[in-house]
Enzyme design. Structure first.
Site, PDB file in Angstrom:
ATOM      1  N   ASP A   1       0.556  -1.330   0.001  1.00 60.74           N
ATOM      2  CA  ASP A   1       0.009  -0.093  -0.041  1.00 60.74           C
ATOM      3  C   ASP A   1       0.941   1.204   0.103  1.00 60.74           C
ATOM      4  O   ASP A   1       1.945   1.274   0.817  1.00 60.74           O
ATOM      5  CB  ASP A   1      -0.810  -0.139   1.272  1.00 60.74           C
ATOM      6  CG  ASP A   1      -1.711   1.244   1.434  1.00 60.74           C
ATOM      7  OD1 ASP A   1      -2.646   1.471   0.481  1.00 60.74           O
ATOM      8  OD2 ASP A   1      -1.438   1.882   2.205  1.00 60.74           O
TER       9      ASP A   1
ATOM     10  N   GLU B   1       1.529  -0.533  -5.288  1.00 55.76           N
ATOM     11  CA  GLU B   1       0.574   0.610  -5.588  1.00 55.76           C
ATOM     12  C   GLU B   1       1.516   1.798  -5.577  1.00 55.76           C
ATOM     13  O   GLU B   1       1.889   1.988  -4.477  1.00 55.76           O
ATOM     14  CB  GLU B   1      -0.306   0.815  -4.380  1.00 55.76           C
ATOM     15  CG  GLU B   1      -1.247   1.971  -4.662  1.00 55.76           C
ATOM     16  CD  GLU B   1      -2.115   2.344  -3.449  1.00 55.76           C
ATOM     17  OE1 GLU B   1      -3.445   2.521  -3.549  1.00 55.76           O
ATOM     18  OE2 GLU B   1      -1.816   2.251  -2.107  1.00 55.76           O
TER      19      GLU B   1
END
Length: 585
Positions: A282, A309
């Site tokens: 993340d 990400e």
């Protein structure tokens, strides 16, 4: 206390048990702490207060199940950041975990280039399912057969690290870890570690891999007004950066050697001790380049899938220049937006669609498998909502509709929200099928979101981070996954959709209507995509307001395998009558 104890002694399997988690022996338990900012640290056990010496402390007769805490002030219990179990209801929230027996994990071993990823929330996936214990690791294991029959190869779990679901306006997604080692107790019946491992084994038995969404960029300690859980008191000046690049009030200093080692210990534990097959990082631009290299070169992680990400809340954005080796697969938000704009917005031509269909060579030089393609994710509209709403409807989140992405590509087909108009409902369903077919017939690694195959709606809420209710839970009585099942089967049976390298000019042709070469300006809403090979495929896209005939390449007979129109072709083919095919609008 400015020295870190060396926790791993001879014979200790650091991949199966994190080296700084409490080590249990028949004689007692050894505890470890890193506290570069604290002159003294204490171990709290029941009513005992014991001082650490040089970051290590052996306590006789302490057994698994013992609650404990660290403290720099005995009045303020702290979480052990390396604890394998937490009990947040107890005044000493860390729990000594029993020794974890090694498992010879039977990993499916799918290449990500061949994967179909399915993003899901452990609790939300089964809360409305007919299972023994809805919302648990075991319930997900019970639903493994559904995922296998759908054709999924890999599930990507939203965060399962222990987190506080009551923080702020509520926390359902879990992007706010208390620790990076303890599985969330709320998703278990009695034993989080054993039940998580059993879930992984059940998924592996159905040839499905497990990828964890991991949050190393910040912790649940948040900003100065947030809770003091551990690192704020033990190691604040080393553990956190001065700037907030996460939007959560703190940013972990992932260039610091101790914090880098904590991340690597966490990854090794979940990969070897808990059996997961890979990780999705993340807000991964917070990772330092040194940590990225350490992850991809770590021998203990050599067979782990790595998904990134590549952006953060502070403006970092590295979709096209992610620094890691080709092992990394990159979330491609450019794919999401360009594909959705082609189908949902006027005046968005086929040129960018062709680039995304081909694997986004403008962004990734290493080959199509570098691009993780998606049209929806946990944040943003669901597939059904992006064809039903022009605006977000997030009032239920308690932030006056200010949260969530503004004006993401969508089209309500003339009516905002639900409608009984059969023409609008049919048009929406057709657009959904168009989007799904584009996703699963593109080069790259496709990711579906749980429920998109079953027409799941969130009522226009595009940021339900705190909606632990039917807004977010999958309704198993709704929708029919047959179309998605057929799409996945088509993709998996034709390697031309799963190429490892970018196509040469002689491998693909682009056509406009009637077989003319594609004219990106003259026919922006119509595109023919001819993938050559031993089992060649031709895909025709028509976004215009009228039906269109596409001439098929000569030299071979063609059979119609799938259409996004009203007709359904199940488990077979229709022979194409003639040298062209009509694609409905």
């Amino acid at each position: 206390m400015d020295r870190e104890a060396h926790a791993a002694g001879p014979g200790v399997d650091d991949t199966n048990r994190p080296p700084r988690a409490p080590r249990v022996t028949p004689e007692g338990t050894t505890f470890f702490v890193t506290a570069r900012d604290a002159p003294r640290v204490f171990l709290l056990l029941d009513d005992r207060v014991l001082p650490f010496e040089d970051g290590e402390l052996f306590v006789p007769d302490v057994r698994p199940g013992q609650h404990y805490a660290f403290a720099v002030d005995p009045a303020l219990p702290l979480v052990d950041p390396h604890a394998l179990l937490l009990d947040r209801s107890h005044r000493h929230p860390s729990v000594v975990a029993p020794p974890v027996e090694p498992i010879a994990w039977q990993r499916p071993g799918h290449e990500l280039a061949d994967a179909v990823i399915y993003e899901l929330h452990v609790r939300g996936f089964t809360m409305r399912a007919d299972v023994a214990h809805p919302g648990t690791y075991g319930a997900l294991g019970e639903r493994a057969r559904y995922l296998r029959d759908l054709g999924v190869t890999t599930v990507e779990l939203l965060p399962v690290h222990e987190f506080d679901e009551t923080e702020n306006h509520g926390n359902y997604w879990g992007y706010s870890s208390w620790t990076w080692f303890a599985p969330n107790r709320r998703y278990a019946i009695t034993d989080p570690i054993a039940e998580f491992r059993a879930m992984v084994q059940a998924l592996h038995a159905h040839d499905i891999e497990v990828v964890l969404d991991v949050v190393y960029n910040h912790t649940a300690e948040q900003d100065a007004a947030g809770p003091v859980l551990h690192l704020k008191a033990l190691d604040f000046t080393h553990a956190y950066e001065p700037a907030d690049r996460t939007g959560c009030g703190n940013t972990v200093n992932l260039a610091d050697p101790v914090m880098m080692r904590m991340v690597l210990d966490s990854l090794r534990w979940w990969h070897h001790g808990m059996g997961v097959d890979g990780f999705r990082f993340d807000l991964a631009t917070v990772l330092s380049d040194e940590l990225i290299r350490a992850i991809e070169t770590d021998p203990a992680l050599r067979d782990a899938h790595l998904i990134t990400e590549p952006w953060d809340a502070g403006g970092g954005y590295r979709v096209g220049d992610w620094p890691g080796h080709e092992r990394w697969v990159v979330w491609n938000d450019r794919y999401r937006d360009d594909v959705r704009r082609f189908w949902l917005e006027e005046n968005h031509g086929a040129g960018l669609l062709a680039t995304r269909l081909s694997g986004s060579s403008d962004l990734f030089s290493q080959g199509p498998p570098r691009s993780l393609n998606f049209i929806s994710a946990h944040d943003g509209f669901t597939l059904r909502d992006m064809v039903s709403y022009d605006e977000k409807h997030n009032l239920a989140n308690g932030e006056q509709n200010r949260d969530g992405r503004d004006h993401e590509p969508s089209w309500n087909h003339g009516v905002e929200g639900e409608t009984d108009d059969p023409a609008i409902r049919a048009a929406r369903a057709r657009t959904q099928r168009n989007l799904l077919a584009t996703l699963l017939l593109s080069q790259g690694v496709p990711m579906l979101v749980a429920g998109d195959e079953r027409d799941r709606t969130q009522g226009g809420n595009n940021n339900p981070y705190n909606q632990d209710n039917e807004t977010s839970w999958l309704d198993w009585s709704a929708g029919d996954p047959t179309f998605v099942k057929e799409l996945i089967a088509l993709r998996r049976s034709h390697r031309v959709f799963r190429r490892r390298v970018f196509k040469r000019d002689e491998d693909v042709d682009w056509f406009g209507p009637e077989g003319a070469p594609a004219d990106w300006d003259a026919t922006p809403a119509r595109l023919g995509y001819h993938l050559k090979g031993e089992r060649a495929c031709y895909v025709a896209f028509n976004r215009s307001n009228e039906s269109c005939r596409f001439a098929l390449p000569a030299g071979r007979p063609w059979r119609l395998r799938l259409t996004t129109g009203e007709a359904s072709i199940e488990n077979g083919f229709l022979v194409v009558d003639g040298p062209s095919v009509t694609v409905a609008h």
